[in-house]
Design a protein around this motif. Structure first.
Motif, PDB file in Angstrom:
ATOM      1  N   GLY A   1     -38.555-124.871  -3.443  1.00  0.00           N
ATOM      2  CA  GLY A   1     -39.442-125.904  -3.959  1.00  0.00           C
ATOM      3  C   GLY A   1     -40.901-125.526  -4.052  1.00  0.00           C
ATOM      4  O   GLY A   1     -41.738-126.352  -4.429  1.00  0.00           O
ATOM      5  N   ASP A   2     -41.232-124.276  -3.737  1.00  0.00           N
ATOM      6  CA  ASP A   2     -42.625-123.826  -3.819  1.00  0.00           C
ATOM      7  C   ASP A   2     -42.857-123.225  -5.204  1.00  0.00           C
ATOM      8  O   ASP A   2     -42.448-122.109  -5.490  1.00  0.00           O
ATOM      9  CB  ASP A   2     -42.903-122.787  -2.731  1.00  0.00           C
ATOM     10  N   THR A   3     -43.541-123.973  -6.061  1.00  0.00           N
ATOM     11  CA  THR A   3     -43.730-123.524  -7.446  1.00  0.00           C
ATOM     12  C   THR A   3     -45.001-122.709  -7.647  1.00  0.00           C
ATOM     13  O   THR A   3     -45.279-122.256  -8.751  1.00  0.00           O
ATOM     14  CB  THR A   3     -43.768-124.744  -8.397  1.00  0.00           C
ATOM     15  N   ASN A   4     -45.767-122.531  -6.606  1.00  0.00           N
ATOM     16  CA  ASN A   4     -47.009-121.752  -6.726  1.00  0.00           C
ATOM     17  C   ASN A   4     -47.202-120.904  -5.459  1.00  0.00           C
ATOM     18  O   ASN A   4     -48.226-120.965  -4.794  1.00  0.00           O
ATOM     19  CB  ASN A   4     -48.206-122.684  -6.938  1.00  0.00           C
ATOM     20  N   SER A   5     -46.209-120.115  -5.173  1.00  0.00           N
ATOM     21  CA  SER A   5     -46.168-119.372  -3.918  1.00  0.00           C
ATOM     22  C   SER A   5     -47.088-118.153  -3.941  1.00  0.00           C
ATOM     23  O   SER A   5     -47.555-117.709  -4.996  1.00  0.00           O
ATOM     24  CB  SER A   5     -44.735-118.914  -3.632  1.00  0.00           C
TER      25      SER A   5
ATOM     26  N   CYS B   1     -46.019-115.276  -3.374  1.00  0.00           N
ATOM     27  CA  CYS B   1     -45.237-114.223  -4.032  1.00  0.00           C
ATOM     28  C   CYS B   1     -45.451-114.259  -5.543  1.00  0.00           C
ATOM     29  O   CYS B   1     -45.534-113.207  -6.184  1.00  0.00           O
ATOM     30  CB  CYS B   1     -43.753-114.378  -3.702  1.00  0.00           C
ATOM     31  N   ARG B   2     -45.529-115.438  -6.104  1.00  0.00           N
ATOM     32  CA  ARG B   2     -45.828-115.563  -7.536  1.00  0.00           C
ATOM     33  C   ARG B   2     -47.191-114.951  -7.834  1.00  0.00           C
ATOM     34  O   ARG B   2     -47.357-114.190  -8.797  1.00  0.00           O
ATOM     35  CB  ARG B   2     -45.801-117.033  -7.961  1.00  0.00           C
ATOM     36  N   ALA B   3     -48.173-115.283  -7.017  1.00  0.00           N
ATOM     37  CA  ALA B   3     -49.527-114.738  -7.213  1.00  0.00           C
ATOM     38  C   ALA B   3     -49.527-113.219  -7.069  1.00  0.00           C
ATOM     39  O   ALA B   3     -50.197-112.511  -7.832  1.00  0.00           O
ATOM     40  CB  ALA B   3     -50.480-115.367  -6.206  1.00  0.00           C
ATOM     41  N   ALA B   4     -48.760-112.706  -6.096  1.00  0.00           N
ATOM     42  CA  ALA B   4     -48.704-111.255  -5.879  1.00  0.00           C
ATOM     43  C   ALA B   4     -48.049-110.547  -7.057  1.00  0.00           C
ATOM     44  O   ALA B   4     -48.481-109.461  -7.466  1.00  0.00           O
ATOM     45  CB  ALA B   4     -47.952-110.946  -4.592  1.00  0.00           C
ATOM     46  N   PHE B   5     -47.000-111.162  -7.616  1.00  0.00           N
ATOM     47  CA  PHE B   5     -46.340-110.562  -8.782  1.00  0.00           C
ATOM     48  C   PHE B   5     -47.297-110.496  -9.966  1.00  0.00           C
ATOM     49  O   PHE B   5     -47.435-109.457 -10.610  1.00  0.00           O
ATOM     50  CB  PHE B   5     -45.098-111.366  -9.163  1.00  0.00           C
ATOM     51  N   LEU B   6     -47.971-111.602 -10.239  1.00  0.00           N
ATOM     52  CA  LEU B   6     -48.895-111.643 -11.376  1.00  0.00           C
ATOM     53  C   LEU B   6     -50.076-110.700 -11.173  1.00  0.00           C
ATOM     54  O   LEU B   6     -50.616-110.153 -12.145  1.00  0.00           O
ATOM     55  CB  LEU B   6     -49.386-113.075 -11.604  1.00  0.00           C
ATOM     56  N   LYS B   7     -50.457-110.466  -9.931  1.00  0.00           N
ATOM     57  CA  LYS B   7     -51.572-109.564  -9.647  1.00  0.00           C
ATOM     58  C   LYS B   7     -51.198-108.106  -9.898  1.00  0.00           C
ATOM     59  O   LYS B   7     -51.991-107.327 -10.434  1.00  0.00           O
ATOM     60  CB  LYS B   7     -52.030-109.741  -8.199  1.00  0.00           C
ATOM     61  N   VAL B   8     -49.972-107.728  -9.518  1.00  0.00           N
ATOM     62  CA  VAL B   8     -49.568-106.325  -9.667  1.00  0.00           C
ATOM     63  C   VAL B   8     -49.034-106.027 -11.072  1.00  0.00           C
ATOM     64  O   VAL B   8     -49.007-104.870 -11.496  1.00  0.00           O
ATOM     65  CB  VAL B   8     -48.501-105.959  -8.602  1.00  0.00           C
ATOM     66  N   GLU B   9     -48.663-107.053 -11.804  1.00  0.00           N
ATOM     67  CA  GLU B   9     -48.046-106.868 -13.119  1.00  0.00           C
ATOM     68  C   GLU B   9     -48.867-105.996 -14.064  1.00  0.00           C
ATOM     69  O   GLU B   9     -48.297-105.118 -14.736  1.00  0.00           O
ATOM     70  CB  GLU B   9     -47.756-108.224 -13.763  1.00  0.00           C
TER      71      GLU B   9
ATOM     72  N   VAL C   1     -39.960-106.679  -5.740  1.00  0.00           N
ATOM     73  CA  VAL C   1     -39.735-107.452  -4.514  1.00  0.00           C
ATOM     74  C   VAL C   1     -40.528-108.755  -4.544  1.00  0.00           C
ATOM     75  O   VAL C   1     -40.046-109.799  -4.087  1.00  0.00           O
ATOM     76  CB  VAL C   1     -40.074-106.600  -3.283  1.00  0.00           C
ATOM     77  N   MET C   2     -41.728-108.720  -5.110  1.00  0.00           N
ATOM     78  CA  MET C   2     -42.494-109.955  -5.214  1.00  0.00           C
ATOM     79  C   MET C   2     -41.844-110.938  -6.195  1.00  0.00           C
ATOM     80  O   MET C   2     -41.916-112.152  -6.002  1.00  0.00           O
ATOM     81  CB  MET C   2     -43.935-109.650  -5.629  1.00  0.00           C
ATOM     82  N   PHE C   3     -41.196-110.394  -7.241  1.00  0.00           N
ATOM     83  CA  PHE C   3     -40.467-111.289  -8.140  1.00  0.00           C
ATOM     84  C   PHE C   3     -39.306-111.934  -7.391  1.00  0.00           C
ATOM     85  O   PHE C   3     -39.094-113.157  -7.481  1.00  0.00           O
ATOM     86  CB  PHE C   3     -39.940-110.552  -9.366  1.00  0.00           C
ATOM     87  N   ASP C   4     -38.539-111.135  -6.654  1.00  0.00           N
ATOM     88  CA  ASP C   4     -37.416-111.677  -5.885  1.00  0.00           C
ATOM     89  C   ASP C   4     -37.907-112.718  -4.884  1.00  0.00           C
ATOM     90  O   ASP C   4     -37.291-113.777  -4.699  1.00  0.00           O
ATOM     91  CB  ASP C   4     -36.688-110.557  -5.149  1.00  0.00           C
ATOM     92  N   CYS C   5     -39.014-112.413  -4.231  1.00  0.00           N
ATOM     93  CA  CYS C   5     -39.618-113.345  -3.277  1.00  0.00           C
ATOM     94  C   CYS C   5     -40.050-114.633  -3.977  1.00  0.00           C
ATOM     95  O   CYS C   5     -39.832-115.742  -3.470  1.00  0.00           O
ATOM     96  CB  CYS C   5     -40.796-112.648  -2.612  1.00  0.00           C
TER      97      CYS C   5
END
Length: 279
Positions: free
Chosen positions: A142-146, A148-156, A130-134
């Motif tokens: 246009g948000d390249t550093n959202s 959601c990106r941080a959350a995906f990388l944190k849980v990965e 879901v964080m990837f989809d987000c």
């Protein structure tokens, strides 16, 4: 009741001024009112929960009911027990220079799923999807550093298969060969012990065999280093004759006494070679 529900949805759409269709609003309302599913796996149940939370955020916090509906439908599908795939970059209007990173992240995510992450860590796997989809949806805006990106990388990292720590070899058998004072020649008793060593090696089949030479404290350190080395070499040579190969021989002089003594003290138990089997 369905007509009233749809009518209410239409009214809400008009009130919000969003570009979502009445049917999209109806999907959002449906998942927000839906109870936790009883069907499906731990992963699909967690996926429903994550999509429901993100749908609510998109609709009520961001007022993006059209995007909320995309995730609502995925959550409703997960509620039936069916898995749904992460979003595809081709389905979103993205900046070309951002597609490479997003495709790479999706490929990693799918790889984790292929390695059993959905069964192994279902909650983390659902969160990551879901964080990837987000993340992808935010990139389309246009948000390249959202967040959601941080959350995906944190849980990965939780999805990755952690390599098992190598098991350290253990000493499974020990033998001791004793020597006469100031000698490195094998005695009759020493030969009997080495025959036992050879027999045990055939049964145990150790992964490693270590030979360690020692002396008592009579004489200086340099002399005893040579004497302990000669004792270790005598044992290694005899074991090799008996068919034992790949022996790791070391010598320690009087630095590792079996029986602590003062300098220049004769002690039979210190005049020894220790043989270790590791497995």
């Amino acid at each position: 009741m369905k007509f009233l529900h749809l009518a209410a949805a239409i009214g809400m759409t008009a009130l919000l001024g969003a570009c979502a269709t009445p049917f999209e609003v109806a999907d959002v309302n449906e998942i927000m009112a839906a109870p936790a599913p009883t069907a499906g796996s731990a992963f699909t149940k967690a996926l429903f929960t994550e999509y429901k939370a993100y749908t609510k955020h998109e609709a009520l916090d961001e007022y993006e009911w059209d995007h909320a509906a995309v995730f609502a439908r995925k959550g409703l599908t997960a509620a039936t027990g069916a898995s749904v795939d992460p979003e595809l970059t081709a389905d979103w209007n993205l900046m070309p220079e951002r597609v490479k990173e997003l495709d790479a992240a999706r490929a990693r995510l799918v790889g984790y799923f292929g390695n059993g992450a959905r069964d192994r860590v279902p909650a983390a796997a659902a969160k990551a999807q879901v964080m990837f989809d987000c993340w992808l949806e935010e990139e389309a805006e246009g948000d390249t550093n959202s967040d959601c990106r941080a959350a995906f990388l944190k849980v990965e990292p939780e999805l990755q298969v952690k390599a098992a720590a190598p098991t350290a070899p253990k000493i499974v058998k020990t033998f001791i060969v004793y020597f006469d004072f100031n000698k490195s020649a094998l005695t009759k008793e020493a030969m009997k012990t080495l025959k036992d060593v050879a027999a045990a090696a055939g049964e145990i089949k150790p992964s490693s065999i270590y030979v360690a030479g020692h002396t008592d404290t009579v004489g200086n350190a340099r002399y005893n280093d040579k004497l302990s080395s000669a004792r270790a070499a005598s044992v290694e040579k005899q074991l090799t004759k008996m068919g034992i190969k790949s022996i790791d021989a070391k010598s320690f002089g009087f630095t590792k006494l079996a029986v602590p003594t003062k300098a220049n003290t004769k002690e039979a138990k210190n005049r020894r070679v220790e043989i270790y089997f590791e497995k």
